[in-house]
Design a protein around this motif. Structure first.
Motif, mmCIF file in Angstrom:
data_model
loop_
_atom_site.group_PDB
_atom_site.id
_atom_site.type_symbol
_atom_site.label_atom_id
_atom_site.label_comp_id
_atom_site.label_asym_id
_atom_site.label_seq_id
_atom_site.Cartn_x
_atom_site.Cartn_y
_atom_site.Cartn_z
ATOM 1 N N SER A 66 0.835 -1.194 0.000
ATOM 2 C CA SER A 66 0.000 0.000 0.000
ATOM 3 C C SER A 66 0.869 1.243 0.000
ATOM 4 O O SER A 66 2.066 1.189 0.337
ATOM 5 C CB SER A 66 -0.919 -0.002 1.224
ATOM 6 O OG SER A 66 -0.148 -0.054 2.419
ATOM 7 N N ALA A 67 0.290 2.372 -0.372
ATOM 8 C CA ALA A 67 1.057 3.615 -0.478
ATOM 9 C C ALA A 67 1.685 4.004 0.849
ATOM 10 O O ALA A 67 2.798 4.551 0.887
ATOM 11 C CB ALA A 67 0.161 4.737 -0.996
ATOM 12 N N ASP A 68 1.002 3.713 1.972
ATOM 13 C CA ASP A 68 1.556 4.047 3.284
ATOM 14 C C ASP A 68 2.469 2.948 3.840
ATOM 15 O O ASP A 68 2.960 3.048 4.963
ATOM 16 C CB ASP A 68 0.439 4.331 4.289
ATOM 17 C CG ASP A 68 -0.508 3.137 4.458
ATOM 18 O OD1 ASP A 68 -0.237 2.058 3.892
ATOM 19 O OD2 ASP A 68 -1.526 3.300 5.148
ATOM 20 N N GLN A 69 2.692 1.907 3.036
ATOM 21 C CA GLN A 69 3.567 0.791 3.401
ATOM 22 C C GLN A 69 3.147 0.100 4.701
ATOM 23 O O GLN A 69 3.967 -0.452 5.423
ATOM 24 C CB GLN A 69 5.034 1.255 3.492
ATOM 25 C CG GLN A 69 5.576 1.778 2.189
ATOM 26 C CD GLN A 69 7.082 1.987 2.199
ATOM 27 O OE1 GLN A 69 7.792 1.492 3.069
ATOM 28 N NE2 GLN A 69 7.596 2.738 1.236
ATOM 29 N N ALA A 126 0.393 -9.433 4.885
ATOM 30 C CA ALA A 126 0.553 -9.032 6.285
ATOM 31 C C ALA A 126 0.439 -7.523 6.418
ATOM 32 O O ALA A 126 0.519 -6.778 5.430
ATOM 33 C CB ALA A 126 1.904 -9.513 6.816
ATOM 34 N N VAL A 127 0.272 -7.084 7.650
ATOM 35 C CA VAL A 127 0.213 -5.656 7.967
ATOM 36 C C VAL A 127 1.313 -5.344 8.978
ATOM 37 O O VAL A 127 1.885 -6.241 9.605
ATOM 38 C CB VAL A 127 -1.157 -5.252 8.549
ATOM 39 C CG1 VAL A 127 -2.248 -5.454 7.515
ATOM 40 C CG2 VAL A 127 -1.463 -6.059 9.809
ATOM 41 N N ARG A 128 1.607 -4.070 9.108
ATOM 42 C CA ARG A 128 2.630 -3.646 10.064
ATOM 43 C C ARG A 128 2.092 -2.492 10.905
ATOM 44 O O ARG A 128 1.039 -1.930 10.601
ATOM 45 C CB ARG A 128 3.903 -3.228 9.339
ATOM 46 C CG ARG A 128 3.694 -2.083 8.369
ATOM 47 C CD ARG A 128 4.945 -1.773 7.572
ATOM 48 N NE ARG A 128 6.038 -1.309 8.422
ATOM 49 C CZ ARG A 128 7.208 -0.877 7.952
ATOM 50 N NH1 ARG A 128 7.431 -0.896 6.643
ATOM 51 N NH2 ARG A 128 8.142 -0.440 8.753
ATOM 52 N N GLY A 129 2.866 -2.140 11.929
ATOM 53 C CA GLY A 129 2.465 -1.015 12.768
ATOM 54 C C GLY A 129 1.166 -1.297 13.488
ATOM 55 O O GLY A 129 0.915 -2.401 13.979
ATOM 56 N N ALA A 178 -1.823 -1.190 12.100
ATOM 57 C CA ALA A 178 -2.865 -1.671 11.196
ATOM 58 C C ALA A 178 -3.293 -3.083 11.594
ATOM 59 O O ALA A 178 -2.528 -3.846 12.177
ATOM 60 C CB ALA A 178 -2.342 -1.662 9.755
ATOM 61 N N SER A 179 -4.525 -3.428 11.276
ATOM 62 C CA SER A 179 -5.050 -4.761 11.573
ATOM 63 C C SER A 179 -5.268 -5.513 10.273
ATOM 64 O O SER A 179 -5.497 -4.915 9.211
ATOM 65 C CB SER A 179 -6.367 -4.655 12.336
ATOM 66 O OG SER A 179 -7.370 -4.063 11.507
#
Length: 476
Positions: free
Chosen positions: A315-318, A389-392, A394-395
Motif C-alpha cells: 500500500s502507499a503508506d507501506q 501481512a500488515v505492520r504497525g 494496522a489490523s
C-alpha cells in the motif's frame, strides 16, 4: 594478550601480494578457495538473476569481456560474462571471474568501448581481489570479537567488534572503486580501446544519480541514494582522483584506440527497455508475467517490487504487503496440505477453497497477534504462495478485503493479453538536419518527462542536443 597473539597470527598468515597492484594486502583465502567461493556464489546468482535470452548478444559481451580480461593482471583465470535480464542499472563481479551486467545498464551505454570499460572495471575488482579482501577483513573482525569476549568474559565485546567490522567492509567503498577504474582503464588501453571510455561510463552513472535526484526534487521526495559505482561529488571530468587513476592508462595506448559506437548500437536494436515480458511487466494496476503465463491485479495506489525471488505489492503508506513466490511441490500435495506444510505448526483459521479461472487453491488466515492471510494456488505444474501481512498499528481485518482481491485476481493470461502486453524496445535512428530531441521525444513511449529521459538514455543529460548524422536510441 589473547588479542595481540591473534592479530600477530592473522598478520603472518594473511598477508599476500596483490596480483594487480603489487601491494601487500591482508587476506585469509587462497586463490583456490577464492575460485571455489566464486563457483558456489555463481550457481546461486544464476538462480536469482535470469539470463537474458539473446545468445548473440551474450556471445558479443563475452567476446568483448575476454578481450579485456586477457590483458589483465590475472589473465590465467577463466572469465564468464553474463547479461542479466533486468532493467536495473547495475554490474557486479564475483570472486574468480564471474561477471554480470544488467541489460538495464547496457541500454544506457553508447559504444563498445564503454561496454569494455564496464567489464574492465569489474575485471579490476577480480584482479585486485577486492571481494577476497572484503571477506578477509570481515572474518578477522569476527575472530577479534570472539577473542575479546573470551579474554574479558564480556560477551558484548564481540557484538561491538562485529559492528565495527561490518561498517568497515560495507560495500567496496570509493577507494576500491577508483582502483578498479584505474585497472580497468589500463586493460582498455592494452586491449586497443580508448581508455577515455572509463570516464564516459562514470559520466553515464553520474547522470543517472543527477537525474534521480532532480526527479525526486520535482516530486518533493527524499533524495535517493547513489548508484552502484559510488558517489562522485563533482562531474567526472573535474574529479581529481578519477583523473589521477585513469590518466596513466593513456600512456599505455598504442595505435588506433577503438570506440566502435555504431557497431555497438546495432547490437542494442530491439533490446527491451524497462520491464520485459519474460520477467514480468506492470500495466496500470495489473501485473503480467509472460514467462510464467499469469496475471494479477493490485489495489489502486499500490506499488510493486518485482524481484527474481518474489513479487511484492504494498500500500502507499507501506502498512500492508502481499508477497507472491513460486514454490516447489515435489510430493504433488493438494493446496491445503501444501499450505499446512509451509506454515509449519501455525494454526490456520477461516479456510476456504479457491476455484478461479480453472485453477485450484486454498486460502486461510494464520491466527495470532500478527495474523497473516496466506494462500496457495496451483497453475499447471507451478505452485504459487501468497503471504499478506500488515505492520504497525494496522489490523489484518482493515486490509483483508484488499488482500483477497489480489489473490482472487490471479489467473492465466488470455491470448489477447499475450499479444498486446509487450515490452518497450530500443530502436536506433539517425538524426536529420534540424531535428531536435524534443521532436524525437514526441514519438517516444518513454514514461514521464520523455525529453529528459531521452537525453539521459543518450548521454545528453541535462541539456544536450544531438548533431545531424548522429545515431540516437529511441524507445517504442
Amino acid at each position: 594478550m589473547r588479542v595481540s597473539l591473534l592479530l600477530a597470527l592473522l598478520q603472518l598468515a594473511g598477508c599476500a601480494v596483490n596480483p594487480a597492484t603489487g601491494e601487500s594486502n591482508f587476506v585469509m583465502m587462497s586463490e583456490q578457495q577464492e575460485l571455489d567461493l566464486g563457483q558456489r556464489y555463481n550457481q546461486q546468482i544464476l538462480k536469482e538473476n535470469p539470463r537474458y535470452a539473446d545468445e548473440q548478444l551474450q556471445a558479443y559481451v563475452q567476446r568483448v569481456g575476454e578481450r579485456v580480461a586477457k590483458n589483465s593482471h590475472r589473465n590465467q583465470l577463466t572469465y564468464q560474462f553474463t547479461v542479466v535480464d533486468s532493467p536495473d542499472i547495475n554490474a557486479f563481479a564475483l570472486p574468480g571471474g564471474y561477471i554480470y551486467i544488467h541489460r538495464g545498464l547496457l541500454a544506457y551505454l553508447s559504444s563498445e568501448a564503454e561496454l569494455a570499460a564496464v567489464l574492465g572495471h569489474e575485471v579490476g575488482h577480480v584482479t585486485a581481489r577486492h571481494s577476497v579482501q572484503q571477506q578477509s577483513q570481515s572474518t578477522a573482525w569476527g575472530l577479534l570479537g570472539q577473542a575479546v569476549a573470551i579474554g574479558t568474559g564480556v560477551g558484548a565485546a564481540a557484538d561491538i567488534t562485529g559492528a565495527l567490522g561490518n561498517a568497515f567492509v560495507r560495500g567496496y567503498g570509493r577507494d576500491m572503486e577508483l582502483e578498479a577504474d584505474g585497472l580497468g582503464a589500463q586493460y582498455l588501453a592494452r586491449s586497443g580501446y580508448d581508455p577515455q571510455a572509463m570516464i564516459e561510463v562514470v559520466k553515464v552513472l553520474k547522470n543517472q544519480e543527477d537525474f534521480a535526484r532532480d526527479q525526486a526534487a520535482e516530486r518533493g521526495d527524499a533524495q535517493p541514494a547513489g548508484g552502484y559505482h559510488g558517489v562522485f561529488d563533482t562531474h567526472p571530468d573535474n574529479d581529481r582522483r578519477l583523473q589521477q587513476v585513469v590518466g596513466p592508462a593513456r600512456a599505455l595506448a598504442t595505435g588506433q584506440q577503438e570506440v566502435n559506437r555504431e557497431a555497438f548500437l546495432k547490437r542494442l536494436e530491439g533490446l527491451p527497455f524497462g520491464e520485459s515480458a519474460d520477467t514480468g511487466m506492470r500495466r496500470g494496476q495489473r501485473f503480467y508475467h509472460g514467462g510464467l503465463n499469469f496475471t494479477l491485479a493490485f489495489p489502486q495506489g499500490w506499488n510493486l517490487l518485482n524481484r527474481p525471488d518474489a513479487l511484492i505489492g504494498h500500500s502507499a503508506d507501506q502498512q500492508a504487503f502481499v508477497a507472491l513466490t513460486l514454490e516447489d511441490n515435489p510430493q504433488n500435495l493438494p493446496p491445503l496440505e501444501l499450505l499446512r506444510q509451509r506454515v509449519g505448526g501455525q494454526r490456520l483459521v477461516a479456510g476456504v477453497e479457491l476455484q478461479q479461472a480453472g485453477l485450484k487453491g486454498y486460502s486461510a488466515v494464520i491466527a495470532g497477534n500478527a495474523a497473516k492471510r496466506v494462500a496457495i494456488i496451483q497453475h499447471g505444474a507451478q505452485v504459487y504462495l501468497f503471504v499478506a501481512a500488515v505492520r504497525g498499528r494496522a489490523s489484518l481485518e482493515s486490509y483483508d478485503e484488499q488482500f483477497l482481491s489480489v489473490i482472487n485476481s490471479f489467473r492465466p493470461m488470455t491470448g489477447a493479453e499475450r499479444k498486446e502486453v509487450k515490452p518497450l524496445r530500443l530502436h536506433m535512428v539517425k538524426v536529420k538536419p534540424g531535428q531536435t530531441l524534443e521532436a524525437l521525444a514526441n514519438n517516444s513511449k518513454l514514461p514521464g518527462d520523455a525529453v529528459k529521459a531521452l537525453r539521459l538514455l543518450n548521454n545528453l543529460y541535462p541539456s544536450g542536443q544531438p548533431r545531424a548524422g548522429d545515431w540516437l536510441k529511441v524507445v517504442r
